[in-house]
Motif scaffolding. Structure first.
Motif, PDB file in Angstrom:
ATOM      1  N   HIS A   1       0.837  -1.207   0.000  1.00 20.39           N
ATOM      2  CA  HIS A   1       0.000   0.000   0.000  1.00 20.39           C
ATOM      3  C   HIS A   1       0.868   1.251   0.000  1.00 20.39           C
ATOM      4  CE1 HIS A   1      -3.827   2.160   1.319  1.00 20.39           C
ATOM      5  NE2 HIS A   1      -2.889   3.088   1.417  1.00 20.39           N
TER       6      HIS A   1
ATOM      7  N   HIS B   1       1.348   5.321  -2.324  1.00 28.87           N
ATOM      8  CA  HIS B   1       0.779   6.252  -3.311  1.00 28.87           C
ATOM      9  C   HIS B   1       1.909   6.794  -4.161  1.00 28.87           C
ATOM     10  CE1 HIS B   1      -3.125   6.026  -1.325  1.00 28.87           C
ATOM     11  NE2 HIS B   1      -2.407   5.910  -0.218  1.00 28.87           N
TER      12      HIS B   1
ATOM     13  N   HIS C   1      -3.828   0.808   6.578  1.00 27.79           N
ATOM     14  CA  HIS C   1      -3.261   1.771   7.539  1.00 27.79           C
ATOM     15  C   HIS C   1      -4.056   1.798   8.839  1.00 27.79           C
ATOM     16  CE1 HIS C   1      -6.199   4.303   5.455  1.00 27.79           C
ATOM     17  NE2 HIS C   1      -5.455   4.336   4.367  1.00 27.79           N
TER      18      HIS C   1
ATOM     19  N   ASP D   1       1.920   3.774   4.627  1.00 30.59           N
ATOM     20  CA  ASP D   1       0.955   4.443   3.768  1.00 30.59           C
ATOM     21  C   ASP D   1       1.677   5.576   3.020  1.00 30.59           C
ATOM     22  OD1 ASP D   1      -1.393   5.272   2.560  1.00 30.59           O
ATOM     23  OD2 ASP D   1      -2.217   6.211   4.363  1.00 30.59           O
TER      24      ASP D   1
HETATM   25 ZN   LIG Z   1      -3.186   5.107   1.489  1.00 29.94          ZN
END
Ligand SMILES: [Zn+2]
Length: 558
Positions: free
Chosen positions: A59, A61, A265, A382
């Motif tokens: 996970h 971004h 998360h 995260d």
């Molecule tokens: Zn996230």
């Protein structure tokens, strides 16, 4: 043609195959782990080194429209962290939201060989695929946002569950996504319709819909399991960041009723409140959340640990970003995406002297230290929300080295520590075997990537070799060798070759009649023509379709 490779004398940590620090040879050929290679194969002498499968980030971004917004909003980050080109690799910029090239190289330089972008609107799929294609070395995929989708809500509201299943499969297939993602289900829809609105309870009505978050979450969990997806629904629960939110998290996990679900998360969803005070200051409920996960094998989670320093909050949870802007104190962005989602970006700094930040840091560590099954409580910050992926080596040291952890605990807000249980789990230290589980074998298994995260024959030849060092931060910061698909990408800490990874995606089967249901909705509400919406195959480059359970069964029993 990549030459075969024999790695000798290294201590191998391969938890998926039960290998815990055994010195043995590892052979690689044609991009795969094999039992034997020709005697004249190139050798790497890994004496005094630790050999693990490449890291797998479940996970983060790293690509797509919201990541790009986050890059645009902080040009200062780029100026301060220039990533120079080398003879074999391309240039870029770093900071908490690195450019595509730098993202791939920096992950690889930490020994990671796969990472999943965790939140993409269907409308943002093309942009995301283009950026992922530009992200070198690592394999990747993305989770598609479906938890605030107006048409899916309509089908649910009208009890059209079979069409809902076909529509979800269509959305996954048509965007080339890997898994369905829910973010604060119901909230973005509310947020678009009412000033400063948010979801506060699982039983709240979602704006104009005759639906509740509870019903929406239940439908997605059940449908993803019916489709037999390799990774179940990836859930960012309601009430992220709010004092007392642990009860929402427990309720959400209970909705699964024995079916698979992944809570992401979970640190950000483990906050209690001081007894008798509904004030702002959260407390830790890591033990209650940890106990629940420990005793429910259908539930998996990634921690989303907070690390002190610069971060960028980027989320499809639009109301959350609006709340955080007060704490960020600088620039911020909020954006809606038609009938699909919302989004917010807030550059943020976690400070060790600030009560809430120190508590978040402590809760992340607590969740790791209380976990009885490292296969189901896996590693994440995260990125870049709780901290950059560049902080992973420090987090590993915090888990492996109790003395170091104690020294770091002395530096943080002590009142926060008192409201956490971190001191009570201070005796635990993660072993290298457990680190190998939470950073590669576990995430690969949870993602259903059977050829990743292990070193058995047939696995992808993604291997990281670290010099053993008592300083685990140093050890995990600079692997000596990184091998991707059998190719020596990093040798003696230097890039020797560039490499493009693969895209992983799913293509669950659906009844094509569902397009007749979806098309009129597009004509009424979308700014894009229905026929222009599905992502064309030319956006796929090197890729692999991971079968659903029914597809895999059909392939083995024709
Ligand atoms: Zn996230």
């Amino acid at each position: 043609m990549i030459s075969p490779l024999r790695i000798v004398n290294g201590r191998i940590y391969d938890p998926a195959n039960g290998i815990d620090g055994v010195v043995r040879d590892l052979c690689l050929q044609d991009g795969k782990v094999v039992d034997e290679v020709p005697p004249d194969a190139k050798r790497i002498d890994a004496r005094g080194m630790v050999v693990m499968p490449g890291g797998v980030d479940i996970h983060c971004h790293i690509a797509g429209p919201k990541v790009n917004l986050a890059r645009k909003v902080q040009p200062e980050d780029h100026r301060q962290d220039v990533h120079l080109r080398t003879r074999v690799t391309r240039s870029g910029t770093g900071g908490t939201v690195p450019s595509t090239f730098t993202t791939g190289y920096r992950y690889a330089a930490l020994g990671y060989t796969a990472a999943m972008e965790a939140a993409v609107t269907p409308l943002g799929a093309r942009h995301t695929l283009e950026e992922l294609h530009d992200t070198p070395v690592i394999d990747k995929g993305f989770f598609v946002l479906v938890g605030n989708n107006v048409l899916l809500y309509r089908l649910l509201q009208e009890g059209r569950r079979e069409e809902f299943r076909h529509a979800l499969a269509w959305w996954l297939s048509t965007t080339k996504a890997y898994a369905p993602k829910l973010v604060n289900p119901g909230a973005d829809e509310l947020w678009k319709g009412e000033r400063n609105a948010n979801i506060t309870s699982l039983d709240q009505k979602i704006g104009p819909f005759d639906l509740t978050p509870r019903g929406v979450i239940a439908a997605f969990i059940e449908t993803a399991n019916e489709l037999g997806l390799p990774h179940p629904v990836h859930i960012h629960c309601n009430n992220l960041g709010h004092t007392g939110n642990y009860e929402t998290t427990l309720e959400t996990m209970r909705i699964a009723e024995g079916q698979r679900a992944h809570i992401t998360h979970i640190q950000f969803h483990s906050y209690g409140s001081v007894a008798g005070k509904s004030g702002d200051n959260p407390t830790s409920q890591a033990r209650v959340i940890g106990d629940f996960v420990n005793s429910h094998p259908n539930i998996s989670a990634d921690v989303g640990a907070v690390m002190f320093g610069r971060s960028t909050s980027m989320t499809a949870d639009a109301p959350l970003a609006y709340m955080l802007r007060r704490f960020g104190g600088g620039k911020w962005i909020n954006a809606d995406t038609e009938n699909e989602s919302g989004c917010g970006i807030v550059p943020f700094t976690y400070q060790d002297r600030v009560y809430t930040n120190a508590l978040q840091w402590a809760i992340g560590l607590e969740l790791f230290l209380l976990s009885e099954d490292p296969w189901r409580m896996v590693f994440s910050t995260d990125h870049p929300n709780g901290g950059s992926f560049m902080s992973y080596p420090r987090l590993i040291r915090l888990l492996m080295d109790a003395e170091y952890r104690k020294a770091e605990m002395a530096k943080v807000n002590q009142q926060a520590l008192e409201h956490s249980g971190l001191r009570d789990c201070q005796s635990r230290e993660y072993s290298l075997y457990e680190i190998a589980i939470i950073t590669r074998a576990g995430p690969a298994r949870l993602l259903g990537l059977t050829q990743k995260g292990h070193l058995g024959a047939g696995a992808d030849a993604d291997v990281t070799i670290y010099d053993e060092d008592p300083d685990k931060e140093k050890m995990f910061s600079t692997p000596r060798y990184v091998i991707k698909d059998g190719e020596l990408v990093i040798e003696d800490h230097e890039f020797r070759a560039d490499h493009s990874g693969r895209l992983f995606h799913v293509a669950p089967d659906y009844d094509s009649g569902i397009e007749k249901v979806i098309q009129p909705f597009f004509e009424d509400y979308y700014t894009i023509e229905f026929r222009n919406y599905p992502v064309a195959d030319r956006y796929l480059h090197a890729h692999q379709t991971i079968p659903t359970a029914p597809q895999a069964a059909a392939a083995t029993h024709p």
